[in-house]
Motif scaffolding. Structure first.
Motif, PDB file in Angstrom:
ATOM      1  N   TYR A 278       0.881  -1.167   0.000  1.00  0.00           N
ATOM      2  CA  TYR A 278       0.000   0.000   0.000  1.00  0.00           C
ATOM      3  C   TYR A 278       0.923   1.223   0.000  1.00  0.00           C
ATOM      4  O   TYR A 278       1.607   1.503   0.985  1.00  0.00           O
TER       5      TYR A 278
ATOM      6  N   GLU B 114       0.570   4.597  -0.351  1.00  0.00           N
ATOM      7  CA  GLU B 114       0.305   5.873   0.301  1.00  0.00           C
ATOM      8  C   GLU B 114       0.960   5.916   1.668  1.00  0.00           C
ATOM      9  O   GLU B 114       0.889   4.949   2.433  1.00  0.00           O
ATOM     10  N   GLY B 115       1.601   7.026   1.996  1.00  0.00           N
ATOM     11  CA  GLY B 115       2.218   7.147   3.313  1.00  0.00           C
ATOM     12  C   GLY B 115       3.599   6.520   3.385  1.00  0.00           C
ATOM     13  O   GLY B 115       4.218   6.513   4.450  1.00  0.00           O
ATOM     14  N   LYS B 116       4.076   5.955   2.272  1.00  0.00           N
ATOM     15  CA  LYS B 116       5.453   5.471   2.245  1.00  0.00           C
ATOM     16  C   LYS B 116       6.262   6.367   1.307  1.00  0.00           C
ATOM     17  O   LYS B 116       5.742   6.893   0.329  1.00  0.00           O
TER      18      LYS B 116
ATOM     19  N   ARG C  98      -2.272   2.346  -5.010  1.00  0.00           N
ATOM     20  CA  ARG C  98      -2.333   3.771  -4.646  1.00  0.00           C
ATOM     21  C   ARG C  98      -1.004   4.464  -4.947  1.00  0.00           C
ATOM     22  O   ARG C  98      -0.461   5.171  -4.100  1.00  0.00           O
TER      23      ARG C  98
ATOM     24  N   ASN D  98     -14.185  -1.312   2.266  1.00  0.00           N
ATOM     25  CA  ASN D  98     -14.054   0.097   2.632  1.00  0.00           C
ATOM     26  C   ASN D  98     -14.334   1.004   1.414  1.00  0.00           C
ATOM     27  O   ASN D  98     -14.234   0.572   0.262  1.00  0.00           O
ATOM     28  N   ILE D  99     -14.666   2.241   1.688  1.00  0.00           N
ATOM     29  CA  ILE D  99     -14.891   3.246   0.664  1.00  0.00           C
ATOM     30  C   ILE D  99     -13.675   3.358  -0.257  1.00  0.00           C
ATOM     31  O   ILE D  99     -12.548   3.477   0.228  1.00  0.00           O
TER      32      ILE D  99
ATOM     33  N   ASN E   7     -12.150   1.214  -1.847  1.00  0.00           N
ATOM     34  CA  ASN E   7     -11.196   0.114  -1.735  1.00  0.00           C
ATOM     35  C   ASN E   7     -11.375  -0.890  -2.879  1.00  0.00           C
ATOM     36  O   ASN E   7     -11.758  -2.054  -2.669  1.00  0.00           O
TER      37      ASN E   7
ATOM     38  N   PHE F  18      -9.062  -2.263  -4.533  1.00  0.00           N
ATOM     39  CA  PHE F  18      -8.104  -3.344  -4.315  1.00  0.00           C
ATOM     40  C   PHE F  18      -8.716  -4.486  -3.513  1.00  0.00           C
ATOM     41  O   PHE F  18      -8.636  -5.664  -3.884  1.00  0.00           O
TER      42      PHE F  18
END
Lengths: 253, 253, 253, 253, 253, 253, 253, 253
Positions: free
Chosen positions: C49, C51-53, C77, C226-227, C229, C231
Motif C-alpha cells: 500500500y 500511500e504514506g510510504k 495507490r 471500505n470506501i 477500496n 483493491f
C-alpha cells in the motif's frame, strides 16, 4: 412523446426504424452509457453531471445527445474554464456562469400561466439558487427570483407573500440554520422544495445542519434534496410545474 | 378559497363578519394556538400531530377545528386505544388503524383523472405507506398502492411500470438501503417523493441509511421527507396532484 | 504451495535451507517488516500500500519481495509520477495508470473457464473499478468490465444480465446512493462484492452514504469493503474465483 | 436449475406449463410479492426476514413458498414463541433456537470435501454466529465452529490455525473492537466474511466500532456485512463454498 | 452578599464565625459535597439535579442546604412520585409537576419592572418550557408564557411581537427543526436563550437537529443550552434579568 | 430609538417622511436586502458577514448602511487584503486585523460602570476571542481581556477570579476539551457565554468536542454559540451588558 | 523537587527568594501565561504545543522557560522550516525531524533498568511513533522501537514477545483498524498506551475507526490518547516508567 | 510468576507436569476458552465480563478458574440477583453491590506505600467509580476515594490537592462535560486515567461528550478508557501501581 406514442409513430411510418431505435436504446461510449430513452421514460431529457468527468468525456456525451436528437441537453457543475473549452467545440452551447450550467440546444417551451419561485435565505446561497433557477427555466418553467429573504428579518419575506402564494412550486435555498423552508411553507399553498446549502461554518457541518432543519420542518408540504443540489430542486419544480400539461410533440425530441 | 377571495366574499355579504374573522385568525387554547387561517393560506387544512399531546388536548383541538368549519381535519400518529377514546367523544370521526390516522369530517373531493402511486420496498414498510396513502386520499387524491416491490427482485417492480408511468406523483417508501426511490425515479415521468423508514437494524441507524440513500439519488426527480414521515409525503403528493386544479368552493370550509 | 508442502519439499531436498528459510520469515527493513511467508499462509502474495510510504521505501520493499522470489508483486495507490521514478529503478515493473497500480513480475496464471465482472454505477467510479479489475487480473482472474450501468436507467444493466449470471463473483462499484449492489445481487447467482466510492457531494459524506446503503442491502449475497477500496474487492474476487482450483506450483514463488 | 435450463426443460415437456410459470413469476399476496424466480436467478432460494412481519404473514409466505415447490425455505430473526405458533401450523418446520431460524423442508445437499469455519471473538457473539452457521448449513455447507478465540489470548486462535487454513471461507464474528477479522485474514488463504456484532457498551455504539474496524482491516481478503447480520455472512459463505459446484437438479426445486 | 461582604460582615461581628465558615465551605456528605459557598460566588444558590441520585440522597442534600441557611433551594428533574415521598419528609417543599421541579423555601424577590418571555414552538415543548419558567421565577424573574407560536403559522408569533420587544430576555423552546429561535431573535432587542427539545422523530435525532439549527442561527443574539435543558435557560435568563440589580441582603441567605 | 418612538418622532415632525421610511424598510440591492429596520427592532444595528460575499457586494452594503444613517456598521470575517481594498473606497473604515473585523463609523457609546471579560484557554484561541472583544466594544461594552488561562494550570485562572467576579458577562473561548467555560461559570456570578473553537486535532473534530463539553456543562449559567463564533458571543455579551440601560438617542441612528 | 521541598529549600537558604518565586508562579507574556510551577506540581516540565502559535511566540516561550531554569523544554508539532528559524535564535536547541519535536536543554536522566516499547502497526505510523519515542526519551525513559508489526502478519509481532514482556509500558501506535493495541495487551504484563493514527482512508474517518477500536479493546490494560497524539502517549509512558523512582534533585530545575 | 519462571520451576520439579500444563493452556468449555495462561503472560489474572453470558456459563468459568488455581478471580457487570444465584453455588464468592463485581478468592496482596485515588465529578458517577476502586483493590492497590469534586465548585477539588499529589495514579470519573480529568491532570504528578460516564442527557450522547473532552485534554498525562469502563481504569491503575514491584510468588496462583 411517450414510449407507446413512439411505437405507434414508428408503426405508422412517421418515424424511421433507425430513429425509433435511437430513441429506445442507450449509446455505449465505453466510459458512459448515454440514456437516450430517458426523455420518453421520465418526461425530461438526460442531464450530464460534469464533476468527475474529463472535458473529453463531457464533449462526447453532449455530441451523442445531440446525435440522438435531444433538443435540450444540460451539463451541470461545469467550471467556467471547462465551459469555455467546450464552447469552442460545440456550436449552440450557452453557459450560465453563476449557475455553472451549460445548455446545448433550446430551453423547453414555457408552460403558460404558471411560475416557480426560487428564494434564498442569504446572498451566499445565490449560486445554488441559480442552479435551480436555470434548470427549471431550461425545462419550461417561468422563474421568479426572490433572494436574501432570510428569517432574521421577516419583513423582507413577508413583502413577497403574494408572489409566493401564486406559485406552482417554491424552491427554498438556505444554509446555516435553514429555517427559510419552514417559514415559506407556512405561507405557500404549493409544494416547497427545500435545498440546504453548505454556507456556514462550525456546527453547520458542511450543510448538515440546514439539511436536518429542513427534514424536520414542522410545516407540512416541504420535501428536501441533497445539500447544494440546486439542480435537483429545479428539476423537481419543473416536473411539478408541468403537472397536467400535455407534452406538445415539439418540446421533446 | 384564498384569503383574497374570502375578503371579497365578506365584502359582498356572502360571509358574515364572524365567519370571516374565524377563518382569518387562530384560536388560543392556551396549550395550543389552532391555525384557522391555514387552509386559506396553504391550500390544505391544519393537521394535528398527536404524539406528545394529551388525549384531552387532541379532543379540544379537533373540536376547535370543527367549530372553525374545517371540513377535513386529520390527526396523525394516533394510537388505536387513544382513537377509541376520541371516537366516543367526537361524532363523525373515522380511524384508519394501519395508518394510525383519525379523520374528522369528510375527505376532500377527489381530483378527477389523476392518481398518486404509493409503493413500498417491503412488507414492513406498509404502516408508513398507509400513512401516506390515507393522507393523500383525505386531501383529494386517488391512490394506487403497490407494495413489496423492492429492488432485490426487479421483475416485481417492472410489472408495475405502466401504473407508475401514469401517476402524477409517486411516493416511494423504503427502509434498509432505500434504493427503491432511485429505481422508481428512473421509470417515472413525475415527481418521486421518497420516504425513508426506520425498518432495518445495525447500520441502518434507525433509518439514517435509507435517508442518505434517497438524498443522494443519482436519478433526477427525487425529493425526500423525514424518516417514517408518511404523512409529509402524502401531503406533498396531494398538493402536486392538485396543481392546476381550481379549488371548488366546497372542498375547503 | 502451502507451508506444509514447503516443509516437505525442503525435506526432500527440492528446496535448499536458505530458500525455505527465506519463504518462512519476514525481512526486517527497519521501517518495514516484509512478510515473505504471506503467500504460503494466505494464498496470495504481499501487496504494498504505497500511500504514506516514501519512494525509497517502496523501492526497497519491491526489491526485497523480488529477492524473496515473489513472482507477482503489486503496489497500489501509486501516483503516476512516483511510478515513473520507480520504473527507472526496477526492471519489469508495469504501471496501470487508471488503476494507479504497479505490477512487478507477471500476473498469476489465469483460472480457466471462470471470470469476474466489475461493474460501476457511473463514469466517475471507473478509477476505483480499475483498481479492482487490475488486482483481480493480477491474481489470475479473467475480468469483464461493465461500466456506467447505474440504476437510474435500468435497461443498461438489464442488457448485461446474462454476463452477470455467469460470473463467479461480481464487484459492484458505486458512489452517491450506491444502489447498484442491491440490484446486481438480485440478478446474480454468485457473491457480490460491493465497493462504495467517495463520488458525490453534500450528504454523500465522502462515501458514507453509499457504504451504508451497501451494508443494509435487502438483497442477500452482498458483502462490502471500505470506501474506494477497489483493491480489497478485486483481491476478494480473485480469492473466490480460485475456490477449488489446485494451486499449480508455478503460480506462487 | 437456471432460467435457461428451466425453459429447455419446459420445451422438452419435462415441466408442465403451470410448473414453469410458477417458477418464473412471483405470487402476489397483497402485503408481499413472493419471489419464486429467485432460486433460478440467484442460485439460492428466497429467505423470509421475519422481524416486522405478523405471524399470519410469515405463515402465508411459508405456505406460498412450499406451494411453489421451494425445497429449502428459511425464516430468520424468528422469536421462539412465534416459532412455536408456526410449528403448530406448518408440518416439516424445524426451529434452531440459538440461531432464531426456522427451516421448512430440507437443507440443501452438502457440498463434498469443503467446509466453512464460523469463529467468534467471545461467548456473547455466539447467537450471531449460530445464525451464520445454520444458514450456511441449510444451503449446503459443512460448518466448523470455533468460538471464543478473541485476540486478547492469541494462543486460543493459533491452536485453530490448521482448521482455518483448510476452509473455503471463514465467517469471523466479533463485537467490541472486532479485531478478530484482521487476525484471521492474516492466517487464512480464503475469503474472510466479517460480521460485527452489537456486543459491547459505551463507545461500541451498538456495533459501529466493530463495523469500522472490519471495514478498515489492514489484512487483505476481508469483506463485511451489516452489524449482527449472521445470516448475510452465512449466505455469502455458502455461495462461495458452492463456487464451481454443478447444481444437481435435486438441490433446488 | 458577595464573599467580600461576608468577610466584612464577619469582621464587624454581624456574622458569627460559625455562620461565616458555614457559608464559605462545602459540607461533605460522602456521596456529595454540597457547595454552600456557591450563592456567594455565583450570585444564585446551588441547585440539585435529581436524576441519578437516590431519594435518600436528595433528601439529605435538601436538608443540608436548609441547614446552610439557603433560602431558595431547587431540585430539578424530579419525578412526581419521588416529589411526593420528599414532601412527606421536608416541610416547606413545593412541587411544580409540569416543570418537575421542587422548591424548598421561597422564591427570590421579584426584580421590579422587568420580565422574561418563555416561548415554545409547539404544545409538546411545554414541559421543557415550564422547567425554564419555574426556574426563572424562583430566581426572581417575572415570567410571561407564550406557547405554541411555531414558525409554520407566523401570525401567531407576530401577534406577540410587542410582548417580546419589551423583555429583558427571551427563552425560545423548540424541537423538530427549531427555527423559532432565529425568528424570535429577529424581533427581539434582547438576548435570546434557545432550548432545543427532543420533540420530534426520525432525523430529529433526539433533539440534535434543533440543537444544530439554533447554533447556526443567522440571527444575532442567540445562545444555546443543552437539549431539553429548560433549567439552564431559565437560570441564565434570571441572571440576565438581574443585571445591574443590587442584591438586597435578604434575597440570598 | 424603538419603532414606536420613531413613529412619534415622525408625527411630531422631528423626522421627515423620507427619514422615517428609510429606517422602517429594507433596501433591495438585488443580491441583498439590507435590513435598515434592524436596529430599531433588535437594539443593535445590522452586521455584514463577509464570507461568501464578493468585495463589490460588501462595499455596496456598507454604502447602503451609511446611506441609511447607520452609525456603527460592522463587517466580520473579512480577510486583511479585502479590508485594504475596502479602505481605499470607504472613508472612515477601521480594520481590526486580529479580529478580522471592519468598523464603519464609530463604536457605540460605552455603557458606564460595567464591563465584559473575554477569556481564552490558550494562545491559539486569541483570534476568535478578539472577534468577540472587538464586537462587544463596538456595541458599547468595556472589555477586559484575560488570555491563556486554561484549566491545565488553574493558578493562572484563579489569579483573575476577582476580575471575573465583577463582570456583567464573561465570554469563555476554548478549543480542545473546552473545559474553561465550566470552571469559569463556577466562579462567575453572571452569564457565561461559551465559544468553542476549532483549535485542536484528531478527536476534536473541528471544534465538536469543545462544543459538546460546553453544552453539557455541569455548571449553571453557561450558554453556547457556534464553533469559532466570537462575533455571536461578543454581540450577546454587549446585549447583556446593556440590560436596563436607556438607549440614548445618539447611540443609534 | 516538589512544592514542599522547594519551600523548605527556600527556608534553608538553598534557594534565593527570587528563585523560589520564579518557580512558583507563571510568567505573563500577554499572549501566553507560561506555567513555571508545572514541573513542581506535575513532575514533568511544561511542553509547548507549537501549532497555532507564531514563530515569535514560540521563541519567547522557550526563552521564558530557559529564564525560569527549566532544564528540559520540549516544543511539539514543529515544522522543519520553523525549527530552522528557531535554531538560529536559540543556542542548545536540538530538532528531531521525524518526530517534529524541538528539545531545548538536556533530556532528563535516564531511569535505570527500565524501558518503554514503542510499536507501530505499519510503516506510515512511524512519524506519530517517533513523537512518542522522543518525548518519552526526553523525560528519562529508555525506548525500544518495534515498527511495522501489524496484526495481518502475526509472526512479526510474536517474534518481539519477549521484548514486550519486559517493558514498563508499551505505546501501541496504529491506524486503519487499530487492532495492534488489543493484541499487544494480550501479551504485555504492563500498561498499554494506545495511539490511534489518522493513517487510512474512507471509513477510517481520519482515525476515528482506530480510536473506537482501541477504546473498545477486549483486552484489559489498554488506555487511549487522542488521534495522532504520540506526545501524549510518550508523556504518559514516561510518567509510568518513573513510578517509584525518587526524583533526583538534578533532573528537574 | 512469569512463563519462564514456571518452566524452570517445572524443570526443577517444583511443579508437576499437570500443574505446568494447566497454567500454560486454556480450558475449552465449548462456549468459552478460559485463558489460564493469562496471569503468567499479563501479570494479572483473567476477568469475567458477565454481561451477555448466562448464569450457568459464568458459574462454569468461575469453577474452571478455581480449578486452574487462580487465586483472585473477578466477575464484572454482574447484577445483584445473578450474584445471589452464584453465591449459593460458589463458596468464597464476595459480591460488591455498588460496583456490581463478584470476587472469588482473595484480593492480591496490597502493594505497600503506594495508593491510587479514585475521584468523581458528581454523585451519579459513583457506581462507575466503585467498579474502578474495587478492581484496583482486588489487584493489590490501596484506594483513596474522593467523590463529587466536579469543576463547578473548584474549592472541593482543591481541598484534596495534597492527596492527589501523592498518588501513583488517579482515576478520574466524570460524565456530562467530563472536565474533571483535565483539571486533575493539572494537579497530579502521576498518570491520570480518565473514565467518561454516560451520566447526562441531550447532547451528552450517552457519554460521547465526556469521552471527547477527555481525549482532547489540554493537560498532559491523561489517557482514556471506554465510557463507563470503571473496570478498565481500575485495572490499568493497579498495573501502574505495581510498576517496579517484584511479584511475590504467592500473589499469583
Amino acid at each position: 412523446m411517450e414510449i407507446r406514442e413512439l411505437l405507434q409513430a414508428y408503426k405508422k411510418g412517421l418515424l424511421s426504424e433507425e430513429e425509433a431505435a435511437r430513441a429506445l436504446t442507450y449509446s455505449d461510449l465505453g466510459f458512459a452509457k448515454v440514456d437516450r430513452q430517458r426523455s420518453l421514460r421520465c418526461g425530461l431529457p438526460e442531464v450530464i453531471y460534469c464533476e468527475g468527468k474529463t472535458d473529453e468525456q463531457i464533449l462526447r456525451i453532449f455530441e451523442d445527445l445531440r446525435a440522438g436528437s435531444c433538443k435540450t441537453a444540460l451539463g451541470t457543475r461545469l467550471a467556467p474554464e471547462r465551459a469555455r473549452w467546450l464552447e469552442g467545440r460545440l456550436s449552440g452551447l450557452h453557459y450560465f456562469e453563476k449557475a455553472r450550467i451549460a445548455l446545448l440546444g433550446e430551453p423547453m417551451e414555457e408552460v403558460p400561466e404558471r411560475y416557480v419561485v426560487v428564494a434564498t435565505g442569504g446572498t451566499s446561497d445565490i449560486p445554488v439558487a441559480e442552479e435551480a433557477a436555470v434548470t427549471a427555466a431550461a425545462f419550461g418553467a417561468r422563474v421568479e427570483r426572490c433572494y436574501d429573504v432570510g428569517v432574521a428579518g421577516l419583513h423582507r419575506l413577508l413583502s413577497k407573500a403574494e408572489l409566493i402564494a401564486g406559485a406552482s412550486a417554491v424552491v427554498a435555498v438556505a444554509g446555516m440554520e435553514g429555517a427559510l423552508a419552514s417559514v415559506v411553507a407556512g405561507l405557500a399553498p404549493c409544494p416547497v422544495l427545500a435545498v440546504p446549502t453548505s454556507v456556514g461554518y462550525g456546527a453547520s457541518f458542511g450543510g448538515l445542519s440546514a439539511l436536518l432543519t429542513m427534514l424536520n420542518s414542522c410545516a407540512s408540504g416541504v420535501s428536501v434534496v441533497n445539500i447544494d443540489n440546486g439542480f435537483g430542486a429545479g428539476y423537481q419544480a419543473a416536473l411539478i410545474n408541468r403537472i397536467g400539461v400535455k407534452n406538445s410533440e415539439d418540446t421533446l425530441y
